[in-house]
Design a protein around this motif. Structure first.
Motif, PDB file in Angstrom:
ATOM      1  N   LEU A 221       0.835  -1.210   0.000  1.00 32.23           N
ATOM      2  CA  LEU A 221       0.000   0.000   0.000  1.00 32.23           C
ATOM      3  C   LEU A 221       0.866   1.255   0.000  1.00 32.23           C
ATOM      4  CD1 LEU A 221      -3.040   0.989   0.350  1.00 32.23           C
ATOM      5  CD2 LEU A 221      -2.471   1.203   2.764  1.00 32.23           C
ATOM      6  N   LEU A 222       1.878   1.265   0.870  1.00 31.40           N
ATOM      7  CA  LEU A 222       2.744   2.447   0.967  1.00 31.40           C
ATOM      8  C   LEU A 222       3.528   2.683  -0.321  1.00 31.40           C
ATOM      9  CD1 LEU A 222       4.156   2.133   4.605  1.00 31.40           C
ATOM     10  CD2 LEU A 222       2.346   3.636   3.781  1.00 31.40           C
ATOM     11  N   SER A 223       4.027   1.592  -0.935  1.00 28.66           N
ATOM     12  CA  SER A 223       4.809   1.762  -2.169  1.00 28.66           C
ATOM     13  C   SER A 223       3.946   2.343  -3.279  1.00 28.66           C
ATOM     14  CB  SER A 223       5.410   0.421  -2.597  1.00 28.66           C
ATOM     15  OG  SER A 223       4.400  -0.470  -3.032  1.00 28.66           O
ATOM     16  N   ILE A 224       2.686   1.909  -3.349  1.00 30.06           N
ATOM     17  CA  ILE A 224       1.774   2.446  -4.379  1.00 30.06           C
ATOM     18  C   ILE A 224       1.483   3.929  -4.118  1.00 30.06           C
ATOM     19  CG2 ILE A 224      -0.592   2.308  -5.261  1.00 30.06           C
ATOM     20  CD1 ILE A 224      -0.447  -0.732  -4.725  1.00 30.06           C
ATOM     21  N   ILE A 225       1.266   4.275  -2.842  1.00 30.67           N
ATOM     22  CA  ILE A 225       0.983   5.685  -2.501  1.00 30.67           C
ATOM     23  C   ILE A 225       2.193   6.567  -2.816  1.00 30.67           C
ATOM     24  CG2 ILE A 225       0.507   7.267  -0.591  1.00 30.67           C
ATOM     25  CD1 ILE A 225      -1.060   4.971   0.728  1.00 30.67           C
ATOM     26  N   PHE A 226       3.388   6.108  -2.435  1.00 31.32           N
ATOM     27  CA  PHE A 226       4.592   6.922  -2.670  1.00 31.32           C
ATOM     28  C   PHE A 226       4.856   7.101  -4.163  1.00 31.32           C
ATOM     29  CE2 PHE A 226       6.211   5.504   1.725  1.00 31.32           C
ATOM     30  CZ  PHE A 226       5.680   6.638   2.305  1.00 31.32           C
ATOM     31  N   LEU A 227       4.628   6.030  -4.941  1.00 29.68           N
ATOM     32  CA  LEU A 227       4.835   6.160  -6.394  1.00 29.68           C
ATOM     33  C   LEU A 227       3.828   7.145  -6.992  1.00 29.68           C
ATOM     34  CD1 LEU A 227       6.281   5.309  -8.967  1.00 29.68           C
ATOM     35  CD2 LEU A 227       4.625   3.435  -9.199  1.00 29.68           C
ATOM     36  N   SER A 228       2.580   7.079  -6.524  1.00 29.37           N
ATOM     37  CA  SER A 228       1.560   8.015  -7.018  1.00 29.37           C
ATOM     38  C   SER A 228       1.964   9.454  -6.735  1.00 29.37           C
ATOM     39  CB  SER A 228       0.211   7.728  -6.352  1.00 29.37           C
ATOM     40  OG  SER A 228      -0.244   6.437  -6.661  1.00 29.37           O
ATOM     41  N   LEU A 229       2.415   9.700  -5.497  1.00 31.73           N
ATOM     42  CA  LEU A 229       2.814  11.057  -5.131  1.00 31.73           C
ATOM     43  C   LEU A 229       4.059  11.502  -5.900  1.00 31.73           C
ATOM     44  CD1 LEU A 229       2.222  10.902  -1.265  1.00 31.73           C
ATOM     45  CD2 LEU A 229       0.791  12.013  -2.984  1.00 31.73           C
ATOM     46  N   ARG A 230       4.992  10.561  -6.132  1.00 29.30           N
ATOM     47  CA  ARG A 230       6.221  10.914  -6.866  1.00 29.30           C
ATOM     48  C   ARG A 230       5.901  11.265  -8.315  1.00 29.30           C
ATOM     49  NH1 ARG A 230      10.365   8.018  -9.635  1.00 29.30           N
ATOM     50  NH2 ARG A 230       9.421   6.008  -9.166  1.00 29.30           N
ATOM     51  N   VAL A 231       5.088  10.451  -8.961  1.00 31.41           N
ATOM     52  CA  VAL A 231       4.740  10.700 -10.369  1.00 31.41           C
ATOM     53  C   VAL A 231       3.929  11.993 -10.504  1.00 31.41           C
ATOM     54  CG1 VAL A 231       3.361   9.842 -12.304  1.00 31.41           C
ATOM     55  CG2 VAL A 231       4.850   8.274 -11.054  1.00 31.41           C
ATOM     56  N   SER A 232       2.905  12.137  -9.671  1.00 33.74           N
ATOM     57  CA  SER A 232       2.048  13.325  -9.763  1.00 33.74           C
ATOM     58  C   SER A 232       2.796  14.588  -9.338  1.00 33.74           C
ATOM     59  CB  SER A 232       0.801  13.144  -8.890  1.00 33.74           C
ATOM     60  OG  SER A 232       0.054  12.034  -9.316  1.00 33.74           O
TER      61      SER A 232
ATOM     62  N   ARG B 204      -6.169  17.165 -10.752  1.00 26.53           N
ATOM     63  CA  ARG B 204      -6.380  16.448 -12.024  1.00 26.53           C
ATOM     64  C   ARG B 204      -5.396  15.283 -12.167  1.00 26.53           C
ATOM     65  NH1 ARG B 204      -8.390  17.269 -17.312  1.00 26.53           N
ATOM     66  NH2 ARG B 204      -8.136  15.276 -18.346  1.00 26.53           N
ATOM     67  N   VAL B 205      -4.140  15.511 -11.865  1.00 24.00           N
ATOM     68  CA  VAL B 205      -3.158  14.435 -12.067  1.00 24.00           C
ATOM     69  C   VAL B 205      -3.325  13.321 -11.032  1.00 24.00           C
ATOM     70  CG1 VAL B 205      -1.473  15.928 -13.178  1.00 24.00           C
ATOM     71  CG2 VAL B 205      -1.374  15.627 -10.702  1.00 24.00           C
ATOM     72  N   MET B 206      -3.727  13.661  -9.816  1.00 20.73           N
ATOM     73  CA  MET B 206      -3.902  12.628  -8.791  1.00 20.73           C
ATOM     74  C   MET B 206      -5.067  11.700  -9.131  1.00 20.73           C
ATOM     75  SD  MET B 206      -1.644  12.543  -6.445  1.00 20.73           S
ATOM     76  CE  MET B 206      -2.508  11.470  -5.300  1.00 20.73           C
ATOM     77  N   ALA B 207      -6.093  12.221  -9.798  1.00 23.08           N
ATOM     78  CA  ALA B 207      -7.271  11.411 -10.111  1.00 23.08           C
ATOM     79  C   ALA B 207      -7.162  10.729 -11.468  1.00 23.08           C
ATOM     80  CB  ALA B 207      -8.522  12.289 -10.074  1.00 23.08           C
ATOM     81  N   GLU B 208      -6.079  10.951 -12.186  1.00 22.56           N
ATOM     82  CA  GLU B 208      -5.944  10.435 -13.539  1.00 22.56           C
ATOM     83  C   GLU B 208      -5.763   8.907 -13.550  1.00 22.56           C
ATOM     84  OE1 GLU B 208      -6.483  11.119 -16.428  1.00 22.56           O
ATOM     85  OE2 GLU B 208      -5.532   9.360 -17.250  1.00 22.56           O
ATOM     86  N   VAL B 209      -6.410   8.243 -14.512  1.00 28.67           N
ATOM     87  CA  VAL B 209      -6.252   6.792 -14.632  1.00 28.67           C
ATOM     88  C   VAL B 209      -6.113   6.349 -16.094  1.00 28.67           C
ATOM     89  CG1 VAL B 209      -8.760   6.442 -14.582  1.00 28.67           C
ATOM     90  CG2 VAL B 209      -7.262   4.557 -14.033  1.00 28.67           C
ATOM     91  N   GLY B 210      -6.892   6.934 -17.011  1.00 26.36           N
ATOM     92  CA  GLY B 210      -6.909   6.444 -18.389  1.00 26.36           C
ATOM     93  C   GLY B 210      -5.573   6.559 -19.105  1.00 26.36           C
ATOM     94  N   ALA B 211      -4.978   7.749 -19.091  1.00 24.76           N
ATOM     95  CA  ALA B 211      -3.739   7.972 -19.839  1.00 24.76           C
ATOM     96  C   ALA B 211      -2.568   7.193 -19.244  1.00 24.76           C
ATOM     97  CB  ALA B 211      -3.424   9.471 -19.854  1.00 24.76           C
ATOM     98  N   ILE B 212      -2.462   7.201 -17.907  1.00 25.79           N
ATOM     99  CA  ILE B 212      -1.305   6.533 -17.298  1.00 25.79           C
ATOM    100  C   ILE B 212      -1.431   5.015 -17.370  1.00 25.79           C
ATOM    101  CG2 ILE B 212      -0.740   8.447 -15.773  1.00 25.79           C
ATOM    102  CD1 ILE B 212      -2.146   7.042 -13.525  1.00 25.79           C
ATOM    103  N   LEU B 213      -2.662   4.523 -17.472  1.00 28.54           N
ATOM    104  CA  LEU B 213      -2.839   3.077 -17.642  1.00 28.54           C
ATOM    105  C   LEU B 213      -2.350   2.645 -19.024  1.00 28.54           C
ATOM    106  CD1 LEU B 213      -3.958   0.526 -16.316  1.00 28.54           C
ATOM    107  CD2 LEU B 213      -6.161   1.031 -17.361  1.00 28.54           C
TER     108      LEU B 213
END
Length: 235
Positions: free
Chosen positions: A22-33, A166-175
């Motif tokens: 869970l933490l690794s996914i959250i940190f990656l999301s914050l790093r990318v965004s 906008r970037v935190m809620a994004e799913v289509g493009a990054i998928l």
């Protein structure tokens, strides 16, 4: 109903136990965004200042394009970035497809028009008397620009926060460009979509709670900034 309650119980256990995945996914999301937002700020704020204070050919067309691109469909951006980064694309030799870098590029393209348009609106809303007063007092063009940006700072921060949302809620493009690879390109939004398909609701619910919490913090910050910016008017 019992399965939903059980899913929420397991989700809260994952959060309170600070689950490593869970933490690794959250940190990656914050790093990318966060990286995408930094790029947007570095490029977008100076550009919005330029188009707000300087007149040049096709300026109106450029503003119209930015306003139109605020509603860019994420899947279209994902398709465009995919074609650019694929092996047959013009920059395919860089090997960026299915990496966090590709996700940052897609998020930057999505957030850039939002930041530019909202910052532009904030800057042109500054009272023209401030610009005239600065020039009358002998300020240089750079000093005048800094003064105007300072006056528009609350509107500019609102634009930046809106772009971050906008970037935190994004799913289509990054998928499309990230591929949702476990431990490498899997972020909160793509994980929620994947785990829901697999029926692994506890992880999806836990990430949903975290994402909603972040959205609440963003909106609270935006509301606070807007109220603070409106205070001089109410006095």
């Amino acid at each position: 109903m019992d399965s939903i309650i059980e899913g929420f119980k397991r989700a809260f256990l994952l959060i309170f136990n600070l689950d490593a995945e869970l933490l690794s996914i959250i940190f990656l999301s914050l790093r990318v965004s966060g990286t995408a937002l930094l790029i947007v700020c570095i490029l977008g704020i100076p550009l919005s200042t330029l188009i707000s204070l300087k007149k040049f050919p096709a300026r109106g067309l450029f503003i119209s394009v930015m306003n139109t691109f605020m509603g860019l469909p994420p899947v279209v951006v994902g398709l465009f970035v995919y074609m650019m980064l694929s092996r047959s694309g013009p920059v395919g030799f860089m090997g960026l497809l299915y990496t966090p870098s590709a996700m940052i590029i897609a998020q930057t393209i999505l957030a850039f028009p939002i930041a530019v348009s909202l910052c532009h609106s904030a800057i042109i809303s500054v009272n023209p008397i401030i610009k005239q007063a600065s020039m009358t007092l002998g300020a240089t063009p750079l000093q005048t620009s800094v003064t105007i940006i300072k006056e528009a700072r609350y509107g500019i921060m609102s634009g930046v926060i809106a772009a971050f949302g906008r970037v935190m809620a994004e799913v289509g493009a990054i998928l499309i460009v990230g591929g949702n690879i476990a431990g490498y390109t899997r972020v909160m939004t793509t994980t929620i979509a994947l785990e829901t398909d697999k029926g692994n609701f506890e992880l999806a619910i836990a990430l949903g709670i975290i994402l909603l919490t972040i959205s609440l913090l963003i909106n609270s910050a935006l509301h606070f900034i807007q109220r603070k910016g409106a205070l001089p008017v109410n006095r």
